[in-house]
Design a protein around this motif. Structure first.
Motif, mmCIF file in Angstrom:
data_model
loop_
_atom_site.group_PDB
_atom_site.id
_atom_site.type_symbol
_atom_site.label_atom_id
_atom_site.label_comp_id
_atom_site.label_asym_id
_atom_site.label_seq_id
_atom_site.Cartn_x
_atom_site.Cartn_y
_atom_site.Cartn_z
ATOM 1 N N MET A 101 0.823 -1.207 0.000
ATOM 2 C CA MET A 101 0.000 0.000 0.000
ATOM 3 C C MET A 101 0.860 1.262 0.000
ATOM 4 S SD MET A 101 -3.125 -0.617 -0.415
ATOM 5 C CE MET A 101 -3.676 1.056 -0.107
ATOM 6 N N GLU A 102 2.021 1.185 0.609
ATOM 7 C CA GLU A 102 2.940 2.326 0.602
ATOM 8 C C GLU A 102 3.352 2.671 -0.828
ATOM 9 O OE1 GLU A 102 7.480 3.307 2.137
ATOM 10 O OE2 GLU A 102 6.285 1.823 3.219
ATOM 11 N N ILE A 103 3.657 1.628 -1.612
ATOM 12 C CA ILE A 103 4.035 1.844 -3.014
ATOM 13 C C ILE A 103 2.826 2.337 -3.816
ATOM 14 C CG2 ILE A 103 4.858 0.709 -5.113
ATOM 15 C CD1 ILE A 103 6.488 -1.165 -3.306
ATOM 16 N N ALA A 104 1.632 1.801 -3.524
ATOM 17 C CA ALA A 104 0.423 2.244 -4.221
ATOM 18 C C ALA A 104 0.152 3.725 -3.956
ATOM 19 C CB ALA A 104 -0.771 1.402 -3.781
ATOM 20 N N ARG A 105 0.335 4.166 -2.713
ATOM 21 C CA ARG A 105 0.110 5.582 -2.384
ATOM 22 C C ARG A 105 1.127 6.480 -3.085
ATOM 23 N NH1 ARG A 105 -1.466 3.396 2.719
ATOM 24 N NH2 ARG A 105 0.697 3.395 3.439
ATOM 25 N N LYS A 106 2.350 5.995 -3.231
ATOM 26 C CA LYS A 106 3.373 6.774 -3.930
ATOM 27 C C LYS A 106 2.925 7.133 -5.336
ATOM 28 C CE LYS A 106 8.042 6.250 -5.885
ATOM 29 N NZ LYS A 106 9.241 5.365 -5.983
ATOM 30 N N TRP A 107 2.205 6.226 -5.996
ATOM 31 C CA TRP A 107 1.762 6.438 -7.373
ATOM 32 C C TRP A 107 0.287 6.807 -7.462
ATOM 33 C CZ3 TRP A 107 5.433 7.105 -10.792
ATOM 34 C CH2 TRP A 107 6.698 6.551 -10.529
ATOM 35 N N ASP A 108 -0.321 7.170 -6.326
ATOM 36 C CA ASP A 108 -1.714 7.606 -6.258
ATOM 37 C C ASP A 108 -2.668 6.545 -6.821
ATOM 38 O OD1 ASP A 108 -3.715 9.387 -5.537
ATOM 39 O OD2 ASP A 108 -3.713 10.419 -7.474
ATOM 40 N N LEU A 109 -2.374 5.286 -6.520
ATOM 41 C CA LEU A 109 -3.213 4.176 -6.983
ATOM 42 C C LEU A 109 -3.866 3.428 -5.817
ATOM 43 C CD1 LEU A 109 -0.872 2.791 -9.788
ATOM 44 C CD2 LEU A 109 -3.091 3.880 -10.131
ATOM 45 N N GLN A 110 -3.848 4.041 -4.630
ATOM 46 C CA GLN A 110 -4.365 3.365 -3.442
ATOM 47 C C GLN A 110 -5.859 3.029 -3.550
ATOM 48 O OE1 GLN A 110 -3.067 6.418 -3.521
ATOM 49 N NE2 GLN A 110 -4.543 7.894 -2.693
ATOM 50 N N ASP A 111 -6.596 3.776 -4.373
ATOM 51 C CA ASP A 111 -8.025 3.504 -4.517
ATOM 52 C C ASP A 111 -8.322 2.467 -5.592
ATOM 53 O OD1 ASP A 111 -8.619 5.422 -2.570
ATOM 54 O OD2 ASP A 111 -8.709 7.043 -4.050
ATOM 55 N N SER A 112 -7.293 2.040 -6.316
ATOM 56 C CA SER A 112 -7.495 1.082 -7.415
ATOM 57 C C SER A 112 -7.000 -0.325 -7.086
ATOM 58 C CB SER A 112 -6.767 1.582 -8.676
ATOM 59 O OG SER A 112 -7.260 2.827 -9.092
ATOM 60 N N VAL A 113 -6.111 -0.446 -6.098
ATOM 61 C CA VAL A 113 -5.518 -1.758 -5.826
ATOM 62 C C VAL A 113 -6.530 -2.701 -5.170
ATOM 63 C CG1 VAL A 113 -3.147 -0.925 -5.717
ATOM 64 C CG2 VAL A 113 -4.540 -0.911 -3.647
ATOM 65 N N CYS A 114 -6.347 -3.998 -5.428
ATOM 66 C CA CYS A 114 -7.315 -4.985 -4.933
ATOM 67 C C CYS A 114 -6.642 -6.265 -4.456
ATOM 68 C CB CYS A 114 -8.335 -5.314 -6.022
ATOM 69 S SG CYS A 114 -7.611 -6.063 -7.513
ATOM 70 N N LEU A 115 -5.331 -6.260 -4.272
ATOM 71 C CA LEU A 115 -4.624 -7.476 -3.869
ATOM 72 C C LEU A 115 -5.176 -7.998 -2.541
ATOM 73 C CD1 LEU A 115 -2.242 -9.366 -4.601
ATOM 74 C CD2 LEU A 115 -0.807 -7.953 -3.120
ATOM 75 N N GLY A 116 -5.484 -9.286 -2.500
ATOM 76 C CA GLY A 116 -5.966 -9.898 -1.282
ATOM 77 C C GLY A 116 -7.466 -9.832 -1.084
ATOM 78 N N GLU A 117 -8.167 -9.152 -1.979
ATOM 79 C CA GLU A 117 -9.630 -9.037 -1.831
ATOM 80 C C GLU A 117 -10.331 -10.287 -2.331
ATOM 81 O OE1 GLU A 117 -10.933 -5.492 -3.761
ATOM 82 O OE2 GLU A 117 -9.841 -4.159 -2.413
#
Length: 264
Positions: free
Chosen positions: A248-264
């Motif tokens: 999630m830290e890497i996702a936030r760096k690229w402003d993709l935190q609202d798009s990621v779904c790993l583990g869902e």
């Protein structure tokens, strides 16, 4: 006898050479190489920045996976329309760059989905095109062998595609966006994350993303069909990264935190 000994030595040397190639070892480092194939024009997942460096969300994930497995990451830019040849030839170990799982489920060995993505249309604000119906009679651009092209070629979107005056295929989205800027095309069908990145690097007010989605999809890491061993190693590491917060830290760096779904 002497001839047999010489032949034996040659065979041993050749065996050592093939073993080194098969193990993808870098001379001197002893680390196993992890060769990731990606489209270098696919911001924010993988692209070349102003310093000439290959960067992006997917490449950051691949780097962290490599670090944790003591692999040497090799960032290998590829032509997207020949990605299957690159993978089947062994030139790359996986395709990791906003790679859509949907409708390709049986063609590759996949990681778990890690991004929810949508295909959208981008138009020029001054064009007056506000919805998909406004694209009738217009010239639309798309990347070759892309998910957007696959969506447009589907039976579900046949009527929409047939309404265009032309559908032009480009090798990369950066070129397609430049055509949109120049007014030689009226719209571009593309991934929403890439659309936002392209707009942010230009004058955003000149473009709009149509509200209607062309299609929805999920991204995964694609390995050669049957290569479950490497897939499992990467998958295990990604899950560890999710658990300890690095993903999630890497996702936030690229402003993709609202798009990621790993583990869902």
């Amino acid at each position: 006898m002497k001839r047999n000994i010489i032949l034996y030595v040659v065979l041993i040397l050749l065996a050592g050479t093939f073993a080194a190639c098969g193990g993808k070892k870098q001379q001197g480092s002893g680390k196993e190489k992890f060769i990731v194939g990606f489209d270098a024009e696919f911001e924010p997942y993988g692209f070349k920045n102003e310093k000439g460096e290959y960067v992006g969300f997917d490449l950051d994930l691949a780097q962290e996976v490599s670090n944790r497995n003591n692999w040497e990451l090799v960032k290998q830019p590829i032509d997207w329309d020949v990605k299957d040849m690159e993978l089947s030839s062994g030139a790359i170990d996986c395709i990791w760059n906003g790679f859509t799982i949907n409708d390709r489920e049986d063609k590759y060995t996949w990681s778990s989905p890690y991004v929810n993505n949508s295909q959208v249309f981008v138009t020029a604000s001054a064009s007056g095109i506000k919805d998909q119906a406004g694209l009738a009679g217009k010239i639309v651009a798309v990347q070759k062998d892309s998910s957007a092209l696959a969506a447009l070629n589907s039976e579900e979107n046949k009527q929409l595609k047939d309404s265009f005056s032309k559908l032009l295929e480009f090798s990369d989205y950066n070129t397609a966006f430049m055509e949109l800027e120049m007014g030689t095309v009226d719209g571009v069908a593309m991934d929403i994350g890439v659309a936002k990145a392209q707009m942010s690097s230009r004058n955003q007010e000149q473009f709009i993303i149509l509200d209607e989605f062309l299609s929805g999809e999920q991204y995964g890491v694609g390995f050669l069909l049957g290569n479950e061993e490497l897939r499992d190693a990467v998958e295990k590491t990604l899950m560890e990264m999710l658990e300890d917060g690095t993903f999630m830290e890497i996702a936030r760096k690229w402003d993709l935190q609202d798009s990621v779904c790993l583990g869902e």
